[in-house]
Design an enzyme around this catalytic site. Structure first.
Site, short mmCIF file in Angstrom:
data_model
loop_
_atom_site.label_atom_id
_atom_site.label_comp_id
_atom_site.label_asym_id
_atom_site.label_seq_id
_atom_site.Cartn_x
_atom_site.Cartn_y
_atom_site.Cartn_z
CG HIS A 1 -0.37 0.24 2.52
ND1 HIS A 1 -0.07 -0.77 3.40
CD2 HIS A 1 0.00 1.38 3.16
CE1 HIS A 1 0.44 -0.28 4.52
NE2 HIS A 1 0.49 1.04 4.38
CG ASP B 1 -0.12 -4.15 2.61
OD1 ASP B 1 0.02 -3.64 1.48
OD2 ASP B 1 -0.20 -3.46 3.65
N GLY C 1 3.51 6.77 8.09
CA GLY C 1 4.87 6.94 7.58
C GLY C 1 5.79 5.81 7.99
CG ASN C 2 6.69 4.23 11.94
OD1 ASN C 2 6.19 5.01 12.74
ND2 ASN C 2 7.98 3.97 11.92
CB SER C 3 3.41 1.87 6.00
OG SER C 3 2.19 1.90 6.68
N GLY D 1 -9.93 -24.31 -4.59
CA GLY D 1 -11.24 -23.93 -5.11
C GLY D 1 -12.41 -24.27 -4.21
CB VAL D 2 -13.13 -25.12 -0.94
CG1 VAL D 2 -12.84 -26.47 -1.55
CG2 VAL D 2 -11.95 -24.65 -0.08
#
Length: 385
Positions: free
Chosen positions: A123, A153, A225-227, A283-284
């Protein structure tokens, strides 16, 4: 009278001589008696000496070891255009809509390879047209996006600079609740900042942040800003990538989340090698097993994940898994909730068969399922700083 003046002059001479001797040999005696009115303030200073060793309990060594490898990331992307911005009538009534300022973003990253690879959050760089990386030593470089993994992410970017500082990867699987950790990043764009705390919890999931969640929770202050910054241990080794905070005000409230370095390492290797992360898929449609769900499907299981739907011709359907089955294990791993099933299936090697433990009604059966490749997940904004 003359004799009196002579005695007075001699006394003054002796006093002045005494004052001069005291002022020369013991000046602190004179300063101690002086007042603050235009005088000298008496202070005590430590003797000049070589820098002392860090105080007991200081994290200075860990911060100095890891901080050079933590970078600041600034991104920019063009402002979104109105779908009718090219229509002459629209431009006549509403003016030129193409003069809006580009959108800018701020985050952090961690240099994990001398080749210039940097781990950060998806992000932070999502949709960016330009990525600028600023090192702690003041150097700047343009970042090139290598790949992203929206499911965790995480993203990998690369810069071309020489003599890069590289962080040492730790073992996040050995972390314990109560261990001391430090968070390093660039909160609010004020510059690199180090905060301290402890590991508050491990294996946090079902937060609705990522598809695959196995967060380290910490009370080390993490702010906007720490991301993408580093969560390190007291040895200065990387334990996680700071990702999100729980906040009602937008600032730190003592609940922050970091992606374990064990997960980040797998994503890094997958993106650098193949340009994407390859995960297993069967696929469940899984759901939490509740007494009501068990009654609806007529199953007697009390633990596991119930399957409410199976995609036609998917690996699960081909292996014989049906709606109403309860998956209790994958390989040698017990399954207790939906997140554990997603993680276990994602870890399967596409094209290889794995043994699934299933309860169907009152019967316990085992099925061999050959996993396929998980389809790519569209990127989406997450509840992060």
């Amino acid at each position: 009278m003359k004799r009196i003046w002579l005695l007075f002059a001699q006394a003054v001479t002796v006093l002045l001589a005494g004052y001069f001797v005291v002022a020369t040999l013991k000046p602190e005696w004179v300063r101690r008696g002086s007042t603050s009115l235009g005088g000298v303030v008496s202070i005590i200073e430590a003797p000049a000496s070589a820098p002392a060793a860090p105080a007991p309990g200081s994290f200075a060594a860990a911060a100095q070891k890891a901080a050079p490898a933590v970078v600041s990331i600034n991104t920019s992307k063009a402002a979104p255009r109105h779908p009718r911005s090219n229509d002459p009538w629209f431009r006549f009534f509403f003016g030129d809509q193409d003069n809006e300022q580009p959108q800018v973003g701020l985050g952090s990253g961690v240099i994990v390879s001398a080749d210039g690879y940097i781990l950060t959050n998806n992000h932070v760089v999502e949709g960016a047209d330009e990525i600028e990386v600023t090192l702690n030593d003041g150097r700047h470089a343009s970042g090139r996006l290598i790949g992203t993994d929206p499911d965790t992410d995480l993203a990998v970017i690369r810069i071309s600079l020489e003599k890069l500082p590289v962080i040492v990867l730790g073992n996040s699987d050995a972390l314990l609740v109560g261990d001391q950790v430090l968070a390093i990043g660039n909160p609010f764009g004020v510059g690199q900042t180090v905060t301290s705390g402890i590991v508050s919890a491990l294996g946090r999931n079902q937060l609705g942040i990522n598809t695959f969640e196995n967060f380290i929770q910490t009370d080390a202050a993490i702010n906007p800003g720490n991301s993408g910054g580093a969560l390190i241990d007291t040895e200065g080794n990387l334990q996680g990538i700071n990702t999100a905070i729980y906040s009602r005000s937008g600032g730190s409230m003592g609940i922050g989340f970091a992606i374990p370095v064990s997960t980040a390492k797998q994503v890094l290797e997958g993106i650098v090698k193949d340009g994407r992360v390859t995960r297993g898929w069967i696929g469940v449609e899984p759901a939490t097993l509740t007494p009501e769900m068990a009654d609806t499907f007529g199953v007697k299981a009390t633990a596991g994940v119930i399957i409410t739907g199976v995609l036609q011709n998917a690996p699960a359907a081909q292996a014989g898994i049906r709606p109403g089955d309860v998956i209790t294990g994958v390989g040698d791993k017990s399954i207790g909730n939906v997140q554990e099933l997603l993680t276990a299936v994602a870890g399967l090697k596409p094209g290889s068969a794995s043994r699934f433990q299933v309860q169907r009604g009152n019967d316990r059966i085992e099925l061999d399922v050959t996993a396929g490749t998980r389809p790519a997940t569209p990127a989406r904004r997450r509840q992060a700083e």
